[in-house]
Design a protein around this motif. Structure first.
Motif, PDB file in Angstrom:
ATOM      1  N   THR A   1     -51.511  -6.596 -11.228  1.00 28.30           N
ATOM      2  CA  THR A   1     -49.904  -6.414 -11.572  1.00 28.30           C
ATOM      3  C   THR A   1     -49.178  -7.672 -12.338  1.00 28.30           C
ATOM      4  O   THR A   1     -48.376  -7.915 -12.709  1.00 28.30           O
ATOM      5  CB  THR A   1     -49.114  -6.474 -10.235  1.00 28.30           C
TER       6      THR A   1
ATOM      7  N   ASP B   1     -46.206  -9.112  -7.964  1.00 28.49           N
ATOM      8  CA  ASP B   1     -46.218  -7.695  -8.128  1.00 28.49           C
ATOM      9  C   ASP B   1     -45.000  -7.366  -8.500  1.00 28.49           C
ATOM     10  O   ASP B   1     -44.946  -5.919  -8.726  1.00 28.49           O
ATOM     11  CB  ASP B   1     -46.716  -7.033  -7.081  1.00 28.49           C
TER      12      ASP B   1
ATOM     13  N   PHE C   1     -40.078   2.558  -5.336  1.00 31.08           N
ATOM     14  CA  PHE C   1     -40.864   2.791  -4.337  1.00 31.08           C
ATOM     15  C   PHE C   1     -42.103   3.775  -4.995  1.00 31.08           C
ATOM     16  O   PHE C   1     -42.147   3.946  -6.186  1.00 31.08           O
ATOM     17  CB  PHE C   1     -40.212   3.542  -3.093  1.00 31.08           C
ATOM     18  N   ASP C   2     -43.186   3.851  -4.002  1.00 28.29           N
ATOM     19  CA  ASP C   2     -44.241   4.637  -4.359  1.00 28.29           C
ATOM     20  C   ASP C   2     -44.079   5.961  -5.243  1.00 28.29           C
ATOM     21  O   ASP C   2     -44.834   6.265  -6.075  1.00 28.29           O
ATOM     22  CB  ASP C   2     -45.217   4.833  -3.062  1.00 28.29           C
ATOM     23  N   ASN C   3     -43.135   6.704  -4.623  1.00 25.09           N
ATOM     24  CA  ASN C   3     -42.643   8.098  -5.115  1.00 25.09           C
ATOM     25  C   ASN C   3     -41.895   7.767  -6.319  1.00 25.09           C
ATOM     26  O   ASN C   3     -41.220   9.139  -6.707  1.00 25.09           O
ATOM     27  CB  ASN C   3     -42.211   8.731  -4.031  1.00 25.09           C
TER      28      ASN C   3
ATOM     29  N   LYS D   1     -35.778   4.954  -6.586  1.00 26.75           N
ATOM     30  CA  LYS D   1     -35.287   3.891  -6.832  1.00 26.75           C
ATOM     31  C   LYS D   1     -34.112   3.616  -5.833  1.00 26.75           C
ATOM     32  O   LYS D   1     -33.432   4.327  -5.577  1.00 26.75           O
ATOM     33  CB  LYS D   1     -34.879   3.796  -8.445  1.00 26.75           C
TER      34      LYS D   1
ATOM     35  N   ILE E   1     -41.154  -4.230  -6.339  1.00 26.67           N
ATOM     36  CA  ILE E   1     -41.926  -3.000  -6.439  1.00 26.67           C
ATOM     37  C   ILE E   1     -42.469  -2.851  -4.871  1.00 26.67           C
ATOM     38  O   ILE E   1     -42.850  -3.921  -4.212  1.00 26.67           O
ATOM     39  CB  ILE E   1     -43.095  -3.266  -6.979  1.00 26.67           C
ATOM     40  N   ARG E   2     -42.092  -1.855  -4.128  1.00 28.66           N
ATOM     41  CA  ARG E   2     -42.513  -1.376  -2.796  1.00 28.66           C
ATOM     42  C   ARG E   2     -43.468  -0.323  -2.851  1.00 28.66           C
ATOM     43  O   ARG E   2     -43.223   0.451  -3.434  1.00 28.66           O
ATOM     44  CB  ARG E   2     -41.229  -1.075  -2.127  1.00 28.66           C
ATOM     45  N   ASN E   3     -44.710  -0.593  -2.263  1.00 29.35           N
ATOM     46  CA  ASN E   3     -45.729   0.346  -2.220  1.00 29.35           C
ATOM     47  C   ASN E   3     -46.321   0.260  -0.814  1.00 29.35           C
ATOM     48  O   ASN E   3     -46.213  -0.851  -0.220  1.00 29.35           O
ATOM     49  CB  ASN E   3     -46.593   0.468  -3.132  1.00 29.35           C
ATOM     50  N   ALA E   4     -47.235   1.168  -0.533  1.00 29.75           N
ATOM     51  CA  ALA E   4     -47.724   1.151   0.849  1.00 29.75           C
ATOM     52  C   ALA E   4     -48.425  -0.067   1.048  1.00 29.75           C
ATOM     53  O   ALA E   4     -49.134  -0.629   2.267  1.00 29.75           O
ATOM     54  CB  ALA E   4     -48.530   2.504   0.977  1.00 29.75           C
ATOM     55  N   LYS E   5     -49.631  -0.223  -0.248  1.00 28.69           N
ATOM     56  CA  LYS E   5     -50.143  -1.573  -0.205  1.00 28.69           C
ATOM     57  C   LYS E   5     -49.548  -2.774   0.320  1.00 28.69           C
ATOM     58  O   LYS E   5     -50.225  -3.711   0.673  1.00 28.69           O
ATOM     59  CB  LYS E   5     -51.424  -1.637  -1.397  1.00 28.69           C
ATOM     60  N   SER E   6     -48.693  -3.020  -0.692  1.00 26.12           N
ATOM     61  CA  SER E   6     -47.915  -4.384  -0.682  1.00 26.12           C
ATOM     62  C   SER E   6     -47.075  -4.513   0.601  1.00 26.12           C
ATOM     63  O   SER E   6     -46.534  -5.404   1.178  1.00 26.12           O
ATOM     64  CB  SER E   6     -46.971  -4.313  -1.818  1.00 26.12           C
TER      65      SER E   6
END
Length: 367
Positions: free
Chosen positions: A20, A93, A124-126, A129, A223-228
């Protein structure tokens, strides 16, 4: 400002951000304000982060690699290297709009503000916003207005849905005047591995003579995602929250008793809830007996006992009142079964919770 020095310094702490960091760097280098510098602190990455950073041929970039020491130590090193009139922080990221530096710098210089704050957009992941904006007016706040309008909301307040809401403390949406940080010796607490933003931002806001808020200006993209997102169990999570509670209590109590304000007990409760969730992250990794002892240690902690004795629950949602009552009653077994049921979907704990609810209803009828 001394001629030749940058107007803005952007500090980017990076650890294994190879996937990223190019997007992050590009968004900063393409700022409409060109009189800026980018300070990348590589916190001991083991991936291609360093290779990617060094491939950029731009004199505004300062790249420094250090041994892994955590995000606080990386940011502190960045502060020490910064030459800009204002310092901002961007995570590796995330990225920023092309006019972030210009708008934040102009607002800060025009108001001669120690701190500049903007809103930000969360992706988000999906691909959904969400915009974060504070429940504050926009514009300039002097020292008195900061104390009356900002710091109280920072600790906690009850929103229209009955939740204990907060004034977002994220460091990523703030610019700080460099001379202000240096004069007050403001650095991140390197002993904290979570919520380090909270302590730094509160201390800075408490010391600031002025703050300008660019309301509705979404200049930062988070950026928000399951990994971060943090979903890992930390054995010292509550102890670190206690350090933040103690420092803030000492500051507030210099003028008035922290526990006599309506906001400080709300802040403590807001520290308690994620600490319970952190214990739940350890389910399956640590023994049930250890988890129950952790719930017990929190509800028996002197800070929580004082919170239970001073906090008013008027206006709180049923969910918050329920958690508060379990804390007040030192019902750590109930907390364990509740979080095991809700967080893990454990059938046995779900059955026990149903039995507990039935007993509670029976006791209420008898009363």
């Amino acid at each position: 400002m001394v001629e030749g020095k940058p107007k803005v310094s952007i500090v980017v702490p990076a650890y294994n951000g190879g996937t990223t960091i190019s997007r992050c760097i590009d968004s900063i280098l393409h700022q409409s304000l060109t009189e800026m510098e980018l300070i990348i602190i590589d916190d001991g990455s083991t991936d291609r982060t360093g290779e990617i950073c060094c491939a950029y041929q731009d004199e505004r970039i300062k790249y420094f690699r250090k041994e892994n020491g955590g995000v606080s130590s990386a940011r502190n090193l960045g502060i020490s290297m910064a030459q800009g009139q204002y310092i901002g922080f961007v995570d590796a990221d995330d990225y920023v709009t092309t006019d972030m530096c210009e708008k934040m710098y102009q607002a800060g210089v025009t108001a001669d503000a120690d701190i500049c704050v903007c809103d930000y957009e969360i992706i988000f992941d999906n691909a959904n916003k969400e915009t974060y904006t504070d429940l504050l007016r926009g514009g300039l706040f002097d020292r008195q207005q900061i104390r009356e309008e900002v710091l109280s909301k920072f600790l906690g307040h009850i929103d229209g849905c009955g939740n204990i809401a907060k004034f977002d403390w994220a460091i990523i949406r703030r610019f700080f005047k460099r001379d202000f940080l240096v004069k007050n010796g403001l650095l991140f607490d390197e002993t904290l591995s979570n919520s380090e933003d909270c302590l730094f931002t509160y201390l800075a806001t408490h010391m600031a003579s002025s703050m300008v808020y660019l309301k509705d200006e979404k200049l930062y993209i988070n950026i928000r995602n399951a990994k971060s997102m943090t979903r890992r169990y930390l054995s010292n999570y509550w102890q670190q929250r206690c350090r933040i509670i103690d420092v803030l209590e000492e500051i507030i109590s210099a003028n008035t008793s922290a526990w006599q304000t309506e906001f400080f007990p709300l802040f403590v409760m807001r520290c308690v809830r994620p600490s319970f969730t952190n214990i739940a992250y350890g389910f399956g990794k640590v023994s049930p007996f250890k988890s129950i002892r952790e719930f017990s240690a929190i509800v028996k902690d002197a800070r929580v006992r004082k919170m239970c004795a001073t906090m008013h629950t008027e206006g709180l949602s049923d969910e918050w009142v329920k958690l508060f009552n379990w804390c007040r009653g030192k019902r750590y077994f109930t907390l364990y079964f509740y979080f095991m049921d809700v967080q893990q979907g454990n059938r046995l704990c779900h059955f026990i919770r149903r039995v507990q609810k039935a007993l509670e209803r029976r006791l209420q009828r008898k009363r």
